[in-house]
Enzyme design. Structure first.
Site, PDB file in Angstrom:
ATOM      1  N   GLU A 245       0.810  -1.227   0.000  1.00 20.05           N
ATOM      2  CA  GLU A 245       0.000   0.000   0.000  1.00 20.05           C
ATOM      3  C   GLU A 245       0.837   1.269   0.000  1.00 20.05           C
ATOM      4  OE1 GLU A 245      -3.848   2.061   2.242  1.00 20.05           O
ATOM      5  OE2 GLU A 245      -3.091   0.131   2.961  1.00 20.05           O
ATOM      6  N   LYS A 262      -8.974  -0.673   0.753  1.00 16.51           N
ATOM      7  CA  LYS A 262     -10.060  -1.124   1.629  1.00 16.51           C
ATOM      8  C   LYS A 262     -10.861  -2.153   0.853  1.00 16.51           C
ATOM      9  CE  LYS A 262     -10.179   0.197   5.793  1.00 16.51           C
ATOM     10  NZ  LYS A 262      -9.188  -0.728   6.323  1.00 16.51           N
TER      11      LYS A 262
END
Length: 447
Positions: A245, A262
Site C-alpha cells: 500500500e 479497503k
C-alpha cells in the site's frame, strides 16, 4: 541543504540480492532499503540522523566515516522552505530516508500507549546504492568515495552467510477468537452510538526470537512480491516491510497521490475460484461502502493542504491482485498549496485513514482502547524525500518488527455496521497467514 559533490560508480552486479548487501552492512550503524515500486535503493552512513524512542528525540551528527556524536534534539529536521517544483524522475536523489511509526503519528493528535522501541528514524543521506540495469550504483560524496568503496567491497567479500534468526516459540495471535469477538462487538456498539462509522480493528501476532530478522527478508519479499517493501535497521531494532500500500507519492509540480486499500479477498491457485473471488470483491457493496468512507476521509484530509478544486478521484474501486490476496484500491490526487511543506504535510496526515477509520481522531481513540497493545511501526509509514520535496511513503501493513528479543506482526480490517465478525476475523488470516506460516518455519527445534 545542498548535496556535496557526488561521485557515482557501478559496484555490484544487478543480480545481487538486496539482502546480501544489507548483510554486508550489518556492522554499519544503520541501513535502510526501499523497494520503491521497482526502483530499489539502499541508504547507509547518513550525514546525520534522528531517532525517537520513549518520547526522547536524539540527533546523531557524523564525526567520522562510521562514527556519530549524539545529543538531545527538540525538533525534527526541516525539509526546507521555498522548495522547487520537483524532479520528474520518481527516484531518490539524496535526501531523507526513514520510517515514522503509527504510535508517533497518532500521538500528534491523541494520547495513547506507545511501544517500547524506536518510533521514528529519519536520516539525511548522500551515500546510497541505487539499483540500475547495469548493476548497483554507489552514490557517495567525492571526498569519501575511495574509502567507502573499499569498505563495501571488503564487506561483500567477507560476507558471513550463516543465518542466526530463530523463533524461540511459535508466532501466534495474542488474542483468542473470543477476545477478538468482544472487541468487534464493542466497535459495533460505538457505531450504533454514533461515535464512529468505521474502525480499523487489528490484532497482534508475536513471539520471542533471537538473531537477525534480516535473515528472513528475501523469502518474505519473494512470497509477497509487494511494491512498497523495505527494511530498516537501527541498533537492536529491525523493521521488515512487505507492504502493498502506497500512502502518499509526492510528485513533480507539487502533485500528491494517495491510494487507499479497503476491501480484501483471498487468492486461489485454481483460476476459476480465483476469478470468482476477484469478482466477488469487485461487486461487494460492503467493501465499496468501506472504501468510499476512506476515500472521503482522505479527500477531506488532503483538501486542507491542497489548492482549491485540485482534489480529484481518478480511480474508484479498482481491483489489484497480489500474491495472497485481491485488494480494492482507489486513488485520490491533489496539488499542494505553494506554502505547504511536504514533510510537514506528511507528519500531520499520519496515520493514514485506511488504517484508522472515520472520523479519524475518535477512531484512533477507540483503537487505543480496544486493541490492548500499541502498534509500534505497524500502520506507520516508510519512505523517502528528496531535497526538492518529491518522494514516496508507504503504509506499513504486512510488516514485521523486531526489537531486542521480540518479534511481532499485525493484521486487521475495517469494521462497519454491515460487518460480520467471523468474516472479519477470517480476513485477518487471509492477509497474514502466508507470512505467519513462513515466519514459523524459523521455529527453533526443541532439544
Amino acid at each position: 541543504m545542498q548535496n556535496p559533490k557526488i561521485h557515482k560508480k557501478i559496484l555490484f552486479n544487478q543480480n545481487i540480492a538486496p539482502s546480501q548487501i544489507l548483510k554486508a552492512l550489518a556492522g554499519f550503524p544503520h541501513a535502510v532499503y526501499l523497494q520503491n515500486s521497482g526502483q530499489p535503493l539502499i541508504a547507509f552512513l547518513a550525514d546525520e540522523y534522528f531517532v525517537l524512542i520513549s518520547q526522547q528525540l536524539t540527533h546523531y551528527s557524523k564525526t567520522g566515516l562510521q562514527a556519530y556524536a549524539a545529543e538531545e534534539a527538540e525538533h525534527l529536521p526541516e525539509l526546507g522552505s521555498g522548495l522547487p517544483a520537483g524532479n520528474c524522475s520518481g527516484r531518490f536523489q539524496g535526501g531523507f530516508v526513514g520510517f515514522i511509526s503509527y504510535d508517533y503519528g497518532a500521538s500528534q493528535q491523541i494520547s495513547l500507549q506507545q511501544k517500547n522501541q524506536p518510533s521514528l528514524f529519519l536520516g539525511r543521506f548522500s551515500t546510497y546504492l541505487e539499483w540500475t540495469e547495469a548493476g548497483w550504483m554507489l552514490h557517495c560524496p567525492a571526498e569519501d568515495f575511495a574509502e567507502i568503496e573499499a569498505l563495501l567491497r571488503s564487506s561483500m567479500q567477507n560476507l558471513n552467510h550463516a543465518e542466526s534468526f530463530r523463533l524461540i516459540a511459535p508466532c501466534t495471535a495474542r488474542w483468542p477468537k473470543a477476545q477478538y469477538a468482544a472487541a468487534f462487538q464493542q466497535v459495533q456498539e460505538y457505531i450504533k452510538a454514533g461515535d464512529c462509522y468505521q474502525i480499523n480493528l487489528t490484532q497482534e501476532f508475536c513471539a520471542p526470537a533471537h538473531g537477525a530478522l534480516l535473515d528472513t527478508a528475501e523469502q518474505f519479499w519473494r512470497l509477497t512480491d509487494a511494491p512498497y517493501s523495505g527494511y530498516l535497521r537501527i541498533d537492536d531494532f529491525e523493521l521488515l516491510s512487505c507492504s502493498p500500500e502506497l500512502f502518499i507519492d509526492f510528485e513533480a509540480e507539487r502533485k500528491i497521490v494517495t491510494k487507499p486499500i479497503k476491501g480484501t479477498m483471498p487468492r486461489f491457485s485454481d483460476p476459476v475460484s480465483d476469478e470468482q473471488s476477484k469478482r466477488a470483491l469487485q461487486q461487494s457493496e460492503k467493501d465499496q461502502a468501506e472504501n468510499v468512507m476512506i476515500v472521503d476521509l482522505l479527500r477531506n484530509d488532503l483538501s486542507v493542504y491542497a489548492e482549491t478544486g485540485s482534489v480529484k478521484t481518478p480511480k474508484l474501486f479498482a481491483i489489484e491482485s497480489f500474491n495472497q490476496v485481491h485488494h480494492m484500491v482507489s486513488e485520490v490526487t491533489a496539488t499542494l498549496k505553494d506554502d505547504v511543506n511536504p514533510f510537514e504535510m506528511l507528519l500531520s496526515a499520519l496515520p493514514g485513514g485506511s488504517i484508522t477509520g472515520a472520523p479519524k481522531i475518535r477512531a484512533m481513540q477507540i483503537i487505543d482502547e480496544l486493541e490492548g497493545a500499541p502498534r509500534g511501526a505497524y500502520c506507520g509509514s516508510m519512505g523517502y524525500f528528496n531535497h526538492d520535496g518529491t518522494g514516496s511513503w508507504n503504509i506499513l501493513i504486512r510488516s514485521i518488527q523486531k526489537y531486542q528479543d521480540e518479534v511481532s506482526l499485525w493484521a486487521g480490517g475495517g469494521i462497519t455496521i454491515a460487518s460480520d465478525c467471523d468474516a472479519e476475523y477470517q480476513e485477518c488470516f487471509d492477509k497474514v497467514s502466508a507470512m505467519l506460516n513462513l515466519l514459523n518455519t524459523w521455529r527453533q527445534p526443541e532439544d
